[in-house]
Every structure is written in C-alpha cells, then in structure tokens.
Scaffold this active site. Sequence first.
Site, PDB file in Angstrom:
ATOM      1  N   ARG A  62       0.870  -1.177   0.000  1.00 63.04           N
ATOM      2  CA  ARG A  62       0.000   0.000   0.000  1.00 63.04           C
ATOM      3  C   ARG A  62       0.898   1.215   0.000  1.00 63.04           C
ATOM      4  NH1 ARG A  62      -4.075   2.825  -1.724  1.00 63.04           N
ATOM      5  NH2 ARG A  62      -5.509   3.670  -0.148  1.00 63.04           N
ATOM      6  N   GLY A  63       0.864   1.983  -1.094  1.00 60.27           N
ATOM      7  CA  GLY A  63       1.802   3.076  -1.285  1.00 60.27           C
ATOM      8  C   GLY A  63       1.850   4.077  -0.155  1.00 60.27           C
ATOM      9  N   GLU A  64       0.687   4.537   0.310  1.00 61.23           N
ATOM     10  CA  GLU A  64       0.673   5.599   1.326  1.00 61.23           C
ATOM     11  C   GLU A  64       1.243   5.121   2.660  1.00 61.23           C
ATOM     12  OE1 GLU A  64      -3.655   5.608   3.311  1.00 61.23           O
ATOM     13  OE2 GLU A  64      -3.696   5.976   1.141  1.00 61.23           O
ATOM     14  N   ASP A  65       1.297   3.772   2.896  1.00 59.95           N
ATOM     15  CA  ASP A  65       1.819   3.242   4.161  1.00 59.95           C
ATOM     16  C   ASP A  65       3.328   3.018   4.128  1.00 59.95           C
ATOM     17  OD1 ASP A  65      -0.721   3.232   5.162  1.00 59.95           O
ATOM     18  OD2 ASP A  65      -1.056   1.080   4.895  1.00 59.95           O
ATOM     19  N   THR A  66       3.842   2.454   3.037  1.00 57.43           N
ATOM     20  CA  THR A  66       5.233   1.970   3.088  1.00 57.43           C
ATOM     21  C   THR A  66       6.086   2.350   1.900  1.00 57.43           C
ATOM     22  OG1 THR A  66       4.701  -0.127   1.977  1.00 57.43           O
ATOM     23  CG2 THR A  66       4.443  -0.059   4.381  1.00 57.43           C
ATOM     24  N   ARG A  67       5.518   3.135   0.924  1.00 55.34           N
ATOM     25  CA  ARG A  67       6.304   3.402  -0.284  1.00 55.34           C
ATOM     26  C   ARG A  67       7.613   4.111   0.017  1.00 55.34           C
ATOM     27  NH1 ARG A  67       5.097   3.646  -5.515  1.00 55.34           N
ATOM     28  NH2 ARG A  67       2.843   3.620  -5.154  1.00 55.34           N
ATOM     29  N   GLY A  95      -7.243   3.403 -12.239  1.00 56.52           N
ATOM     30  CA  GLY A  95      -8.608   2.919 -12.262  1.00 56.52           C
ATOM     31  C   GLY A  95      -8.888   2.030 -11.072  1.00 56.52           C
ATOM     32  N   GLU A 129      -4.333  -7.342  -6.525  1.00 56.65           N
ATOM     33  CA  GLU A 129      -2.985  -7.903  -6.611  1.00 56.65           C
ATOM     34  C   GLU A 129      -2.861  -9.192  -5.794  1.00 56.65           C
ATOM     35  OE1 GLU A 129      -0.113  -3.965  -7.260  1.00 56.65           O
ATOM     36  OE2 GLU A 129      -0.024  -5.132  -5.398  1.00 56.65           O
TER      37      GLU A 129
END
Length: 925
Positions: A62-67, A95, A129
Amino acid sequence: MLRLSLLSSIGLLGFLAFKLGPKHRPPTLHAPSITTITDIPSSSSPPPPFRKLTYDVFISFRGEDTRRNFTDHLYAALKRKGIHTFRDDGQLEKGKSIAPELSKAIEESRYAIVVLSRNYANSSWCLDEIANILDCLEKKKVLPVFYDVDPSDFRKQTGDHFKKAFAKHEKAFKDEPDKVQRWRSALFQVANLCGWHLKDDGYESVVIQEIVEKISSELIQTVSISEDGLVGMDSHLKEMRSYLDIECPDVRVIGIYGMGGIGKTTIAEVVFEREKAQFEGYCFLKDVREAAEKLGVVHLQMQLLSSLLKIDEDVRNTRMGKNIIKERLRNNRVLIVLDDVNTEDQLEALCDRKWFGQGSRIIITSRDEHLLRAFEVYKVNPLSDDDALQLFRMNAFKEDHELVGEESLKQSKEFLKYANGLPLAIKVLGGSVNGRSVESWSSELDRLKDNPEKKIIDVLKVSFDGLRKTEQEIFLDIACFFKGDDINRVIRVLKGRYNHCPRIDIKVLIEKSLITLLGKKLWMHDLMQTLGQEIVCQEYPEKPEECSRLWVHNDIIDVFDQSKATNAIQSIFLKGSTKDDVVHSINDSFSNMHKLRLLKISNVKFSGSIKYLSNKLQFLQWDDCPLGSFPSHFQPDNLVELHMHSSRIEQLWRGKKVWRLLRHIDMTGSQYLISTPDFTEVLSLEILVLEGCTGLVELHPSLGSLKKLVFLNMRNCKSVESIPPFTSLESLKTLNLSLCSRLKMFPKIEGHMESLLELDLEGTSFEELPPPVEHLAGLTKLNLIGCSKIVEILENLNCMESLEQLYIGGTAIRDTSFLVCMKNLKSLSCKGSRGLDISDCNQMDEDIPDDLSSLISLRKLNLSGNCFVRLPEIFFQLSKLVALYLWNCKRLELVPQKLPSNLKFLFVDGETLILDNLCMMYLTI
C-alpha cells in the site's frame, strides 16, 4: 561416571543410546528474532520449477503506508543483491481494476512479497494484486510481511479498519459480490503463511536483511541448475515429482530410461539439486558403469558411504560393503542417484530399498529398460520440435539465441532433421556452426546432404570434421585408447608426438563437447566414442590391419595369428576376458608395425618371441608378457610409460639406455626379474614400481641417484637383502619397503630426503629407524607393523613433528610417552586399520595412558581387546573424535558421563550405536 553391567561370562557389553526428542526440520520460511509468528503454518509449496520468468520478485504494498520507508528500503536492498524486482512506481494506479501490466508482472515473478500494512485492505488495487498472487500460489513462493499490524487482524478481518474497508468495497462492488469474497479469501490465505511480523519496536533493517538473504540463497540453487540448455525440463520435473512423491513415507526406487544422449543424467541432476535439501543425506554416483569397470564396485560403495556419512570406511569386498550400508543407513532418510547402471551386480551392491530409512528415494538412470523392471520407470522421450529448436539456437548463437532471423530458422530446422530430438546431437550440431555467419551454413548443409544416412553418428561427425588435424588425432586416441585415463597422464604421453603441448587441443575438444572431464579423468559419451571408432573403421572397412587403431579383440588376434600387421597401425588396445585360457602365438607379430605408438595388452595369453618392437612407442603395457627380454634393437626414445605386470622379463635392458622421456616403470608381479637396469641416463623417471618382484636380487647403484624419482615401491621384494645408498633421491615422497623380509638395514642416506612424506617398513627385519633421522623431518606417515625387533622409537619421533599416521602393531614398543609430541597425529594403529588403534595391547591392564588426551587431531580411536576398567574423564578433550571402538573390552565397567562433543559412532561387540552428539545418554542393561 555411568556404571555398565557385564552381561555374560565373555564380557559382552550393552549400550543403549537414544535421542531426546525428534529432530525438527527447519520451516520453509524463517521468522526473525524481533517478533516471531508461532501460530501460523508455513507455506508448503516447493521451489518453483525452472521456467522463463521476467522477475525474481514482485512486491505488493500500500503506497501511502510503506512506499517511502520499508518498501523503498526493501526494493533497494534486493536490487543491490542483484535480485530483479518489480515494484509499482505509482503511475499505474488510475482505475479501480488492476492494470494488465501488473497482472503480467505477477505471473512472471518467482517470488511475491506482500507487505500487509494498516491501509492495505482499503485499496481495491492491492486486493486485486493479492488475489492474483494467490491464483499463482503453486507456481511461486509468497512471503508475507506484517508491517505494524497483527496477523490475526488479517485472518479474522474483524477490526474497525477492516469493517470500514470492506463496507466500502461491498457498496462499490455490490454487483460483484464474488469479487469481494475472493479478496477476503486471499487475505485470509496470506495471513496464514509464515512470514515476518514487524512492530513499532522492531528494526526494519534486520527484517529486510533476512528477506534478502533467504531469497538470494534459494535463487543461487535455482541459478546453478537452470543455466546452459535445460530445455524442456519443466515437464520432466513434473513427471519425476509425481514418481518421487516426497511426502510418502515408504522407500521408493525410480528408474530413468532412454537411449544414450537423451538427457537421463541431466534430468537426474536437476531433480537431485531441487530435492536434496529435504533429505538427511544425499549422494550422486555418476557414471556407475564406467567407474565399476575402472575402479570396481567396492570403490562405489566406499564413495556412497563417504558422501552419506561424511566418514571414510575401509570396505574390503562387496559383501562387507552391503552390510555396512545396511547397518549405517537403515535409519537415515537419504536421496541417492545411481547414474548409468548397466548390470545387476551394480544394483545388488548399491541399491536395496531395505537398506535405507523411511522416506528415502533412489533414482537410477540406465539404457537397459530390462534392468529397471522391478522399479517404477520414467522413459525419457526425444525433445519436441520447439524445444529442439531452442536448444540448437542456444548452442549456435550462444547469448544471442533470441535474435535469429527467418533464414537462420529455416537452416536450423534442416540441421534438426538429422538430430531426431537427441539433446547431445543437437548441442554438438549447434556448436559446429557457432561463430559462423548464417550464409556459411549452406556449405554445412551440403555436407550433410552428401551423406544420406540419418544416424546420430553421422550427425556427430560434422563436429569432428571441423577440427584441426592434431585435434582429430587426439580425439581418436582418446576414443580408441585413453578414455578414462588421467588428463595429465595423457598429455605427458602424447606430448612427444607433437611440437607443442596437446593440452590446448584437449581444451578445444572439451569446449566442443566432444569429450568431458570427470575430476581429472578424460571421459566421453558413448556416442562420441562410437563416433571416433566408426571414423577409424571407415578408413578400411574390410581390412582392419590397414586401420590406424585396433581395439576389437577378434580383429587384433586375427592380425597377430595371420601376421597381417601393416605400417598403418598406430595403437592397439587388446583386453581379453579373464576366463579366456586360449594361448595365442605372438611370433614376429610386430615386425611391420613401424608406426606403433600405443600398445596395451591385458588378460590375453601369448607364447613365442618377437624380434622387433617399434621405436616410436610412447606407451607400452603388456601384462603377462611372455618375453624374457626386449628385442636387442629396441630403442624407444619417445617411451613415457612402461607397464609389465606379471611378465617373464628377466632384465629390462643391458648397459646404459638414454630413454630421456621415460617417467613411469611398473613391473608389479614380475617374478623372473633378477636385477634392475642402469638408470644413469633415465633422467626423467618419477615412478618405479617393483612390487612382488620376488626374484629380484640385485639393485643397480644408479637407483639411488634418480633425482626426479617421486615414488618407489618395492613391496614384497623378499629376495632383496640390501639397497644401494640413497645419494640423490631429493624428490622422493613415497618409499615402500614393506615385506622385504630379508632387509635388515635401511639404505644409507648420503643426500637430501626432506621431501619424503610416506615410509612403509612393514614386515622388514629393521631393528631401528634409519639414522640420521633429520632426513625424515617432513614425514607424515610411518608404517612399522610387524617390525618385531623395533623396541624404542621415542628419540626418533621427537624429530617428526609433521607425523600424521603411525602404525606400530606387532612391534615391541611399550612406552607410549612419545604421544605427547604428536600434535598432528591423526592415526595411530597396531593393526593397520585407519584411526587410533591400540587394540590388544596388554600393557593397558587397568588404565588408558593419559598421553592420549594430547592427540587433539584424532578422529578415530580403537581400544578394542584391552583390559582397562575405565575410560578417563580427561577423554572428552579429544574434541575431533568421531568414532570409538570398544569391542571385547571384557573388564570395562565405567565410561565418562561427558564424552567428546563430535562423537557419533560407538562400536561395541559388533553393534553400532549412532549417537546424537547434542544429547547423549547411556543406560545400564
């Protein structure tokens, strides 16, 4: 101390060893020491089979958590390790459905790392995913990382953030309820896989390091067996895994059958590398047929025991080998591959399913389907058209095998018509055109069209025709004479024929896959040997006497009997049956062989005499030679090795001979040999074997001046009473004078002999070691067995700090205080068996000498047949001790509670107790 009770009047001792608790195999995935997951099972999926994949690792997060923290650091660490990793760069998530690029990346990755964080379930993109990843679970390994979340939250999916997330999804996808349920199921499955749990107080770097090391170590194994042409291997692995059924507890034997060159060994190697980690022990015995013929089945039994038990065993015959294998391995779960078996005797000596522990697997490759009739058999079929084309391209274009055009494709298919799906033939054909322009292939095709036969031998000949003249000649020498010989030996023998060292020619043959190296031995596939022999046969198909090389028994005997020999013959390899008692005439058979370079005769009896032998001989071996002497005009200036086992030779030559290249003389068992020749001008001699020359009386003084002599074996030269002074034996490393029963004095040492490593004086009449002993300062092995007149060796041994093996059985030595200085001693024996053996030494009436504790390098200790009552507490200091023998120790009552840490085998009155060196316990019976 633990007391042992005597069980009978003859003093049989009983020990009971058991292991405290089972040995647990480590889980497939290892959790870090920060916070481990103990209540979830590990993934049971095996390493994925080799196939063409784009990525090693796919990271789902999840990008906002661990990117910008954990995932970024993980991605960078994987890249630094050279692990090809896919990470969504953030530009694809536009999308609600997962992009096709991501689906493809998931499918084409070997591993999937799923970073499960607090907001992971909020993203339909992430849930898509993970669902796609779970669809490929059987094809890849999934490694979950629980980042600042509890694994149970994902399994139960009852927390507030889960409720909110799935409420949102159920509303957004109200028309697709199956999709949401698929997401829930995927989260649940991943949460039940073993992984890493990283909390606020944990160290991200530690977890990242463990993940990278795990993936890297597993990829190393995959890469090691996935290079260089493992075409079509997926289907073979799938079939073999079904036959193996690793989880089944019974012992299974699986045969792999097919024609030579079809890929049986390659399949067995890949399966072996993939599966061996799941067994307690594993062994791959390659080329069983060749090794059995060359070295004997007993050698293979010893190799099997050495690989599986990591210790060397002295196996004297096949029956003994069978018993040892059965006794030592009956509780061991092992994986064994017996490659290229061709006789029942080999199977009986190496493979009985009753010998091995539950769950063991034995794989046998053979060309003889009948030999495998008692087992499950997997038959290997030729490559499919697509796989054959891929393999050809890989060898024809090497690294650019994907970049081929329409014309090369057309030409390739023409070549493959001749190979008929045989991998070896395809590989050789591809190599024959490697480096050439596609335009030049037409000439190669024309050459093939000139020969209408489509046999494999014709295909292989294309590669032979591309060799230089010297490379062709050496290839034919190996095929017809030297197959299985040491590469350095072959180079030495052939060197005199050419103006350059043949090592480069042999290297070319290896590069072109015409020959291979097995250790240091030159080997070639049977198809390749057949190719070489067929080429020779085609020189004069109906007249073998006109061919350059002879190896067929009947052809050679006919040439000898009919005196048909011609000047064309360069080599003769004649090996008869040991049961053949026919005596053939040899009179003048060699008169016309002026070009004869290589001669090897064994197990064939001849009578008569000869007046001529070629002076071009480079290698001469003639067992049971009927000649009393060589022809008077025999002057082989190119002779490198001379082997005359059990010959009737009385004297090799008279006067001085300038045999400048002669390096090796072996006269083993030549009972008629009376004296050695003058070696003054034989300056290159390195090995001299006179073992069993029982009639030998006179040794020429020049023997002591051979500066390059490395090995001298005079074992059982029982008529020799004296040896000339050693004046210049500065290179001598091994000296064997054992069973020279009339020898009373060691040869006088006038020069330097510091290079001497091994000295065998067993059964001689020596009363003391040879003075001055400083010449023996580098000695590592000394055998004095049966030297009954030797009483004291303490003073001499103080100068031998390098000594590793000492055998003193049958001597009058009683003082063992010399052991204190033996820091490098690994073997001390009274009977000649390997390992410390002071058995049946009556001086040990009650106690074992404390001197033994100084032997810090000792691995085996034999105390059998002695009268001591106890083993001293100081015994545990023998930290490298592996095996302890206590047979027939009738008065033994006490053993120390603390034994050497590496002790694994205890032998007591014919029983072997295998100990767990981490938890040992003995009980009185």
